[in-house]
Design an enzyme around this catalytic site. Structure first.
Site, PDB file in Angstrom:
ATOM      1  N   HIS A   1      -2.253   6.408  -8.985  1.00 55.60           N
ATOM      2  CA  HIS A   1      -1.396   5.561  -8.152  1.00 55.60           C
ATOM      3  C   HIS A   1      -2.195   4.520  -7.388  1.00 55.60           C
ATOM      4  O   HIS A   1      -1.715   3.960  -6.395  1.00 55.60           O
ATOM      5  CB  HIS A   1      -0.555   6.370  -7.148  1.00 55.60           C
ATOM      6  CG  HIS A   1       0.549   7.166  -7.789  1.00 55.60           C
ATOM      7  ND1 HIS A   1       1.540   6.581  -8.531  1.00 55.60           N
ATOM      8  CD2 HIS A   1       0.814   8.488  -7.791  1.00 55.60           C
ATOM      9  CE1 HIS A   1       2.365   7.512  -8.956  1.00 55.60           C
ATOM     10  NE2 HIS A   1       1.938   8.676  -8.535  1.00 55.60           N
TER      11      HIS A   1
ATOM     12  N   ARG B   1      -1.863  -6.885   6.094  1.00 59.07           N
ATOM     13  CA  ARG B   1      -3.289  -7.221   6.169  1.00 59.07           C
ATOM     14  C   ARG B   1      -3.675  -7.995   4.914  1.00 59.07           C
ATOM     15  O   ARG B   1      -2.860  -8.168   4.013  1.00 59.07           O
ATOM     16  CB  ARG B   1      -4.104  -5.931   6.221  1.00 59.07           C
ATOM     17  CG  ARG B   1      -3.734  -5.054   5.020  1.00 59.07           C
ATOM     18  CD  ARG B   1      -4.605  -3.836   4.865  1.00 59.07           C
ATOM     19  NE  ARG B   1      -4.019  -2.871   3.971  1.00 59.07           N
ATOM     20  CZ  ARG B   1      -4.096  -2.885   2.653  1.00 59.07           C
ATOM     21  NH1 ARG B   1      -4.717  -3.876   2.029  1.00 59.07           N
ATOM     22  NH2 ARG B   1      -3.537  -1.951   1.912  1.00 59.07           N
TER      23      ARG B   1
ATOM     24  N   GLU C   1      13.836   8.813  -3.121  1.00 60.40           N
ATOM     25  CA  GLU C   1      14.131   7.558  -3.817  1.00 60.40           C
ATOM     26  C   GLU C   1      14.397   7.861  -5.280  1.00 60.40           C
ATOM     27  O   GLU C   1      13.845   8.807  -5.830  1.00 60.40           O
ATOM     28  CB  GLU C   1      12.883   6.662  -3.788  1.00 60.40           C
ATOM     29  CG  GLU C   1      12.919   5.538  -2.827  1.00 60.40           C
ATOM     30  CD  GLU C   1      11.634   4.720  -2.843  1.00 60.40           C
ATOM     31  OE1 GLU C   1      11.394   4.110  -1.813  1.00 60.40           O
ATOM     32  OE2 GLU C   1      10.885   4.686  -3.835  1.00 60.40           O
TER      33      GLU C   1
HETATM   34  P1  ADP Z   1       1.433   4.266  -1.206  1.00 60.83           P
HETATM   35  O1  ADP Z   1       1.738   3.577   0.106  1.00 60.83           O
HETATM   36  O2  ADP Z   1       1.163   5.730  -1.051  1.00 60.83           O
HETATM   37  O3  ADP Z   1       0.416   3.538  -2.043  1.00 60.83           O
HETATM   38  P2  ADP Z   1       3.711   3.064  -2.602  1.00 60.83           P
HETATM   39  O4  ADP Z   1       5.104   3.188  -2.111  1.00 60.83           O
HETATM   40  O5  ADP Z   1       3.039   1.741  -2.437  1.00 60.83           O
HETATM   41  O6  ADP Z   1       2.835   4.254  -1.987  1.00 60.83           O
HETATM   42  O7  ADP Z   1       3.658   3.463  -4.142  1.00 60.83           O
HETATM   43  C1  ADP Z   1       2.458   3.548  -4.860  1.00 60.83           C
HETATM   44  C2  ADP Z   1       2.744   3.494  -6.332  1.00 60.83           C
HETATM   45  O8  ADP Z   1       3.616   4.571  -6.718  1.00 60.83           O
HETATM   46  C3  ADP Z   1       3.452   2.236  -6.798  1.00 60.83           C
HETATM   47  O9  ADP Z   1       2.561   1.196  -7.108  1.00 60.83           O
HETATM   48  C4  ADP Z   1       4.169   2.728  -8.050  1.00 60.83           C
HETATM   49  O10 ADP Z   1       3.243   2.784  -9.110  1.00 60.83           O
HETATM   50  C5  ADP Z   1       4.554   4.157  -7.700  1.00 60.83           C
HETATM   51  N1  ADP Z   1       5.929   4.240  -7.136  1.00 60.83           N
HETATM   52  C6  ADP Z   1       6.308   4.104  -5.846  1.00 60.83           C
HETATM   53  N2  ADP Z   1       7.645   4.242  -5.698  1.00 60.83           N
HETATM   54  C7  ADP Z   1       8.148   4.452  -6.928  1.00 60.83           C
HETATM   55  C8  ADP Z   1       9.480   4.684  -7.459  1.00 60.83           C
HETATM   56  N3  ADP Z   1      10.574   4.723  -6.682  1.00 60.83           N
HETATM   57  N4  ADP Z   1       9.596   4.867  -8.786  1.00 60.83           N
HETATM   58  C9  ADP Z   1       8.507   4.866  -9.599  1.00 60.83           C
HETATM   59  N5  ADP Z   1       7.252   4.673  -9.168  1.00 60.83           N
HETATM   60  C10 ADP Z   1       7.058   4.468  -7.851  1.00 60.83           C
END
Ligand code: ADP
Length: 527
Positions: free
Chosen positions: A266, A323, A231
């Protein structure tokens, strides 16, 4: 509770046939729940049990041997032990939980969050056992449980996605080519990801191979599935999520957003509703996208659609959590709704009692998560006994917790002690209330995130609303908390030393303990 409202028998086969005939929508279950089993522990088990009791539903708790004396066990009408302390032997054992429901005559299971809440096999097995699952259909959990499947489903409903690949990738040269096309920085993510695992930022072409290998190996060891995708890495991102609610009759609404950009590793630590930066127009657009994401997988019950917002206020779908979320109370405070009650009513087959236009935001709510963690030591868990534990009180203050003074925080489970939610008329007033409540919260025996949360509340970047997910990296230094311990309040130190039984804790690093205990006492004493 009354008798069953409808005579449709819960047959696993008819449920499957319905899925086949009408797309993703399974059999509607018009039946009142008489006895509910909560397949969880801690604050969320209590939270769910309370709403069930208020609805006149009989309650059953399950517990591991480590939780024999836990509050959720005491609170439920009945309880049943499901195994030894490790969650793999108790709270994650699907067959034991279903057997417990059968043994106690429960007719429904609420999974809470974590544990089995996003396990589609569990949801299906609950249904197959003739019980109601308080959550979405298993098929929706399956689609949204895989980040790539989720993105592809959402794309069909025109939900904006972060630019990137739509298929899993294993071939490194091919992946590198795609990364170049997307443009650096990029993020390599595990398809099966969760909890920030298997995620790698790559800034330059030269780093790509190494980071990709790491992401694949992390994903393989964490999820048993090494597939990854790429991404665009959004710079200065804000994490904004929408609460949605859907019934089994095709009605879906959103309950506005939660801002969850204050994260460490994160992972969220402070959440608020509404977000300080959304305009009403953007809120409407994102809300509609959230409802469409839910539609894209045939969703019903409560769910959360997570978006990332860039510095130009473009939003992109991240994932959907199928959920109840940890941070759901901020939404409850600003809408005046009980989400668990609604989840139960939806599972019973009732229609949503409101339309989108009936919903309004009332004031502002902030949640701080109180973890037994040491912010001065990279937020490492600090397991121990709650020697002092006194909750703050007052108008607009809600504490959801699962502990009492003298109880131990178990290293078998998540080290969250409590969630404190403050609700007031404006963001500023909610911040002031949160600071006052943090100062009133007295916890000794373990390090907590309370002092860190006060640091955030007082920080100009947080107050101005200009912050992103890098807040901790950019603004927080452990010394900010330690300094409170170094300005010499002898009386306080003596009191702290006397009150803390050091013998029970490790003797290594006593100096650190003295100073952190001082800081803790200063942080948490009543002002
Ligand atoms: P997980 O399921 O492992 O928690 P997420 O996709 O929800 O992963 O992402 C967790 C965090 O990572 C997000 O809240 C954001 O802070 C960061 N993040 C995720 N995708 C991106 C992205 N494309 N660019 C910048 N930060 C991202």
């Amino acid at each position: 509770m009354g008798m069953s409202m409808n005579s449709i028998p819960p047959s696993p086969n008819s449920a499957r046939i319905m899925i086949y005939c009408v797309g993703l929508r399974p059999l509607m279950n018009h039946r009142k729940i008489k006895k509910l089993l909560v397949a969880n522990r801690g604050e969320i088990a209590l939270r769910v049990l309370r709403s069930a009791k208020e609805m006149g539903i009989q309650t059953v708790a399950v517990y591991s041997e480590a939780d024999r004396h836990a509050l959720h066990v005491r609170f439920a009408d009945e309880s049943i032990c499901i195994g030894p302390p490790p969650s793999a032997e108790s709270y994650l054992r699907r067959e034991k939980i279903i057997a417990a429901a059968k043994a106690t005559g429960a007719d429904a299971i609420h999974p809470g969050y974590g544990f089995l809440s996003e396990n589609e096999d569990f949801a299906q097995e609950v249904i197959d056992a003739g019980l109601l699952f308080i959550g979405p259909p298993p098929e929706a959990i399956r689609i949204m449980g895989n980040k790539i499947a989720a993105k592809n489903a959402a794309a069909k409903f025109k939900v904006p996605l972060v630019p990137g690949t739509s298929e899993p990738i294993t071939d490194i040269p091919e992946a590198k080519k795609l990364a170049k096309q997307i443009g650096y920085p990029v993020l390599i993510k595990a398809s099966a990801g969760g909890g920030g695992k298997g995620m790698r930022v790559v800034n330059r072409d030269e780093e790509f191979e190494e980071q990709m290998e790491r992401a694949v190996s992390e994903a393989t060891s964490a999820f048993g599935d090494g597939s990854v995708f790429i991404e665009k890495y959004v710079t200065q991102p804000r994490h904004i999520e929408f609460q949605i609610l859907g019934d089994q009759h095709g009605n879906i609404v959103h309950l506005f957003e939660r801002e969850c950009s204050i994260q460490r590793r994160h992972q969220k630590v402070i959440e608020e509703a509404p977000s300080s930066i959304l305009t009403p127009e953007l809120r409407t657009q994102m809300g509609e996208a959230a409802v469409n994401a839910a539609r894209s997988c045939g969703y019903f019950n409560a769910g959360t659609v997570e978006f990332i917002l860039d510095e130009k206020m473009n939003f992109y779908f991240l994932e959907m959590n199928t959920r109840l979320q940890v941070e759901h109370p901020v939404t409850e405070q600003i809408t005046g709704l009980d989400l668990v009650r609604l989840q139960i009513q939806i599972a019973e087959g009732e229609k949503l009692p409101f339309a989108q236009t009936d919903l309004h935001i009332n004031g502002h709510a902030i949640e701080v998560r109180v973890y037994a963690e040491d912010p001065a030591n990279n937020f490492l868990p600090d397991i121990g006994t709650l020697k002092t534990y006194r909750r703050p009180q007052g108008h607009g203050i809600r504490v959801d917790d699962g502990f009492e003074e003298g109880m131990a925080i178990s290293f078998f489970y998540d080290p969250m002690i409590a969630k404190m939610i403050c609700h007031a008329g404006s963001r500023e007033a909610a911040i002031e209330k949160t600071i006052r409540a943090i100062n009133d919260y007295q916890i000794t025996g373990v390090e907590t995130t309370l002092g860190f949360c006060r640091f955030v509340m007082e920080h100009p970047a947080f107050r101005s609303g200009k912050f992103d997910t890098k807040f901790v990296e950019q603004h927080f230094k452990p010394e900010f908390l330690k300094s409170a311990a170094n300005d010499g309040d002898q009386e306080l130190v003596a009191a702290a030393l006397a009150a803390t039984a050091f013998a029970e804790r490790t003797t290594a690093g006593t100096l650190n303990e003295v100073s952190s205990t001082r800081s803790k006492w200063k942080q948490n004493r009543i002002k």
